[in-house]
Design a protein around this motif. Structure first.
Motif, mmCIF file in Angstrom:
data_model
loop_
_atom_site.group_PDB
_atom_site.id
_atom_site.type_symbol
_atom_site.label_atom_id
_atom_site.label_comp_id
_atom_site.label_asym_id
_atom_site.label_seq_id
_atom_site.Cartn_x
_atom_site.Cartn_y
_atom_site.Cartn_z
ATOM 1 N N PHE A 46 0.844 -1.187 0.000
ATOM 2 C CA PHE A 46 0.000 0.000 0.000
ATOM 3 C C PHE A 46 0.883 1.242 0.000
ATOM 4 O O PHE A 46 1.823 1.349 0.776
ATOM 5 C CB PHE A 46 -0.911 0.019 1.230
ATOM 6 N N GLN A 47 0.566 2.184 -0.860
ATOM 7 C CA GLN A 47 1.321 3.427 -0.912
ATOM 8 C C GLN A 47 0.354 4.600 -0.904
ATOM 9 O O GLN A 47 -0.459 4.751 -1.826
ATOM 10 C CB GLN A 47 2.198 3.477 -2.170
ATOM 11 N N TRP A 48 0.452 5.380 0.146
ATOM 12 C CA TRP A 48 -0.365 6.587 0.218
ATOM 13 C C TRP A 48 0.255 7.621 -0.703
ATOM 14 O O TRP A 48 1.436 7.945 -0.596
ATOM 15 C CB TRP A 48 -0.412 7.079 1.663
ATOM 16 N N THR A 49 -0.542 8.136 -1.608
ATOM 17 C CA THR A 49 -0.032 9.071 -2.611
ATOM 18 C C THR A 49 -0.741 10.415 -2.494
ATOM 19 O O THR A 49 -1.695 10.691 -3.221
ATOM 20 C CB THR A 49 -0.228 8.499 -4.027
ATOM 21 N N PRO A 50 -0.326 11.253 -1.513
ATOM 22 C CA PRO A 50 -0.888 12.607 -1.425
ATOM 23 C C PRO A 50 -0.682 13.328 -2.757
ATOM 24 O O PRO A 50 0.296 13.049 -3.469
ATOM 25 C CB PRO A 50 -0.080 13.252 -0.300
ATOM 26 N N PRO A 51 -1.580 14.213 -3.140
ATOM 27 C CA PRO A 51 -2.641 14.788 -2.302
ATOM 28 C C PRO A 51 -3.933 13.977 -2.252
ATOM 29 O O PRO A 51 -4.918 14.466 -1.718
ATOM 30 C CB PRO A 51 -2.879 16.144 -2.960
ATOM 31 N N ARG A 52 -3.969 12.783 -2.816
ATOM 32 C CA ARG A 52 -5.178 11.973 -2.708
ATOM 33 C C ARG A 52 -5.473 11.695 -1.245
ATOM 34 O O ARG A 52 -4.563 11.437 -0.447
ATOM 35 C CB ARG A 52 -5.027 10.654 -3.466
ATOM 36 N N ALA A 53 -6.735 11.737 -0.876
ATOM 37 C CA ALA A 53 -7.122 11.568 0.518
ATOM 38 C C ALA A 53 -6.775 10.166 1.002
ATOM 39 O O ALA A 53 -7.086 9.167 0.336
ATOM 40 C CB ALA A 53 -8.619 11.828 0.680
ATOM 41 N N LEU A 54 -6.145 10.087 2.169
ATOM 42 C CA LEU A 54 -5.743 8.802 2.725
ATOM 43 C C LEU A 54 -6.940 7.886 2.918
ATOM 44 O O LEU A 54 -6.923 6.714 2.524
ATOM 45 C CB LEU A 54 -5.029 9.024 4.064
ATOM 46 N N TYR A 55 -7.991 8.407 3.541
ATOM 47 C CA TYR A 55 -9.134 7.541 3.840
ATOM 48 C C TYR A 55 -9.826 7.071 2.566
ATOM 49 O O TYR A 55 -10.358 5.958 2.516
ATOM 50 C CB TYR A 55 -10.124 8.264 4.748
ATOM 51 N N GLN A 56 -9.816 7.898 1.546
ATOM 52 C CA GLN A 56 -10.400 7.487 0.269
ATOM 53 C C GLN A 56 -9.619 6.319 -0.316
ATOM 54 O O GLN A 56 -10.199 5.343 -0.815
ATOM 55 C CB GLN A 56 -10.397 8.659 -0.712
ATOM 56 N N GLN A 57 -8.302 6.372 -0.234
ATOM 57 C CA GLN A 57 -7.479 5.285 -0.748
ATOM 58 C C GLN A 57 -7.692 4.001 0.050
ATOM 59 O O GLN A 57 -7.752 2.906 -0.520
ATOM 60 C CB GLN A 57 -5.998 5.681 -0.711
ATOM 61 N N VAL A 58 -7.823 4.140 1.365
ATOM 62 C CA VAL A 58 -8.050 2.957 2.206
ATOM 63 C C VAL A 58 -9.431 2.371 1.914
ATOM 64 O O VAL A 58 -9.604 1.144 1.874
ATOM 65 C CB VAL A 58 -7.907 3.313 3.701
ATOM 66 N N ALA A 59 -10.415 3.229 1.701
ATOM 67 C CA ALA A 59 -11.766 2.752 1.382
ATOM 68 C C ALA A 59 -11.756 1.971 0.071
ATOM 69 O O ALA A 59 -12.399 0.913 -0.042
ATOM 70 C CB ALA A 59 -12.722 3.940 1.292
ATOM 71 N N GLU A 60 -11.030 2.459 -0.911
ATOM 72 C CA GLU A 60 -10.930 1.751 -2.179
ATOM 73 C C GLU A 60 -10.222 0.413 -2.008
ATOM 74 O O GLU A 60 -10.594 -0.589 -2.628
ATOM 75 C CB GLU A 60 -10.186 2.621 -3.193
ATOM 76 N N ARG A 61 -9.226 0.396 -1.160
ATOM 77 C CA ARG A 61 -8.446 -0.824 -0.947
ATOM 78 C C ARG A 61 -9.258 -1.895 -0.224
ATOM 79 O O ARG A 61 -9.146 -3.080 -0.522
ATOM 80 C CB ARG A 61 -7.208 -0.474 -0.117
ATOM 81 N N THR A 62 -10.078 -1.469 0.719
ATOM 82 C CA THR A 62 -10.802 -2.424 1.581
ATOM 83 C C THR A 62 -12.229 -2.684 1.129
ATOM 84 O O THR A 62 -12.836 -3.659 1.582
ATOM 85 C CB THR A 62 -10.837 -1.908 3.029
ATOM 86 N N GLY A 63 -12.786 -1.800 0.324
ATOM 87 C CA GLY A 63 -14.173 -1.951 -0.070
ATOM 88 C C GLY A 63 -15.146 -1.540 1.015
ATOM 89 O O GLY A 63 -16.334 -1.883 0.962
ATOM 90 N N ARG A 64 -14.677 -0.802 2.021
ATOM 91 C CA ARG A 64 -15.538 -0.319 3.112
ATOM 92 C C ARG A 64 -15.706 1.187 2.970
ATOM 93 O O ARG A 64 -14.767 1.893 2.609
ATOM 94 C CB ARG A 64 -14.912 -0.645 4.475
ATOM 95 N N ARG A 65 -16.893 1.681 3.293
ATOM 96 C CA ARG A 65 -17.161 3.104 3.084
ATOM 97 C C ARG A 65 -16.864 3.957 4.308
ATOM 98 O O ARG A 65 -16.800 5.184 4.210
ATOM 99 C CB ARG A 65 -18.613 3.309 2.639
ATOM 100 N N VAL A 66 -16.699 3.343 5.485
ATOM 101 C CA VAL A 66 -16.383 4.084 6.712
ATOM 102 C C VAL A 66 -15.006 3.648 7.198
ATOM 103 O O VAL A 66 -14.785 2.465 7.473
ATOM 104 C CB VAL A 66 -17.435 3.835 7.807
ATOM 105 N N ILE A 67 -14.091 4.591 7.313
ATOM 106 C CA ILE A 67 -12.724 4.301 7.744
ATOM 107 C C ILE A 67 -12.506 4.899 9.134
ATOM 108 O O ILE A 67 -12.748 6.092 9.345
ATOM 109 C CB ILE A 67 -11.692 4.875 6.746
ATOM 110 N N ILE A 68 -12.050 4.076 10.062
ATOM 111 C CA ILE A 68 -11.828 4.488 11.450
ATOM 112 C C ILE A 68 -10.336 4.682 11.685
ATOM 113 O O ILE A 68 -9.534 3.783 11.428
ATOM 114 C CB ILE A 68 -12.368 3.437 12.445
ATOM 115 N N ASP A 69 -9.960 5.839 12.192
ATOM 116 C CA ASP A 69 -8.561 6.180 12.475
ATOM 117 C C ASP A 69 -8.468 6.599 13.934
ATOM 118 O O ASP A 69 -9.150 7.525 14.369
ATOM 119 C CB ASP A 69 -8.127 7.327 11.548
ATOM 120 N N SER A 70 -7.628 5.924 14.721
ATOM 121 C CA SER A 70 -7.521 6.233 16.149
ATOM 122 C C SER A 70 -6.326 7.120 16.487
ATOM 123 O O SER A 70 -5.961 7.243 17.661
ATOM 124 C CB SER A 70 -7.446 4.934 16.968
#
Length: 256
Positions: A46-70
């Protein structure tokens, strides 16, 4: 981890650690899934590629629409809020509160060489920064108390789901049986997941000291009030806490 057990949600752990993925100069425990290690179906390659939103990339990767960050850092949260809104997402803020004596005791259990007074003052500063962030956050938000969550998990988790626009799923309360791929985060609950997932929990990257491991090995309920500070915190440290933070702690515990 409870929210991340919902069928439409994914708990990424401490999202700030996504910055370290693939960086061989960073200690391995900071740049891998704490349950899978390096060979993780979510974080491997996995490579986070700003300026793309991190949570958007994680949502695409996981197929989940709600991303939880602690992640607790207020600057990190502020940046991700702006980034999420710019990408068309809806940020939601949860402020989790807990008796400061339990928090300080937990830190001293994990880092026994640290100065107790410094830990108490750092806790106060963290709560003050969190309060300021919560006050200025313009969007869906909720304060919730750990003690209330532990006593009435069904009620509190239903309320949290309402804030997120999710239907409550009873299986969320059995978070230790769900599939998780956290970066960083609390090792205790992760150890409970590892016990369910692996024949030997040590196959995971979760590390606990022997005393904490004994506590979680004896635990039969995934959600239960942890009051170890009553037995573990020294009388001297309790007096110090009351002198420095007693009134502040009472005000915090009464917040709605």
């Amino acid at each position: 981890m409870i929210l991340g057990s919902h069928s439409q949600a994914f708990y990424m752990g401490e999202g700030g650690k996504a910055r370290y993925l693939g960086n061989s100069k960073t200690p391995v425990h900071k740049r891998v899934c704490k349950l899978c290690g390096e060979d993780c179906p979510v974080w491997k390659d996995f490579q986070w590629t700003p300026p793309r939103a991190l949570y958007q990339q994680v949502a695409e990767r996981t197929g989940r629409r709600v991303i939880i960050d602690s992640t607790k850092n207020d600057d990190w949260i502020t940046e991700r809020v702006a980034e999420t809104r710019a990408s068309g997402g809806q940020p939601t803020l949860f402020m989790l509160l807990r008796d400061g004596r339990a928090v300080v005791n937990s830190r001293l259990r994990k880092y026994p060489d640290r100065d107790p007074e410094q830990q108490i003052r750092q806790w106060i500063e963290q709560i003050q920064r969190s309060q300021a962030l919560y006050a200025r956050f313009d969007g869906p938000k909720m304060r919730l108390h750990y003690e209330h969550l532990a006593a009435e998990p069904d009620t509190v988790v239903r309320q949290a789901c309402d804030v997120l626009g999710l239907d409550f799923e009873p299986a969320m309360l059995q978070f230790h049986t769900a599939e998780h791929h956290p970066l960083g985060g609390n090792s205790g609950p992760q150890y409970m997941v590892a016990k369910q997932r692996f024949t030997d929990p040590e196959q995971a990257f979760v590390t606990l000291n022997p005393k904490s491991r004994q506590f979680y090995d004896a635990e039969t309920q995934p959600i239960r009030l942890d009051l170890r500070w009553n037995e573990e915190m020294t009388a001297e440290n309790i007096r110090m806490f009351e002198r420095i933070a007693g009134e502040f702690n009472q005000q915090m515990m009464s917040m709605d």
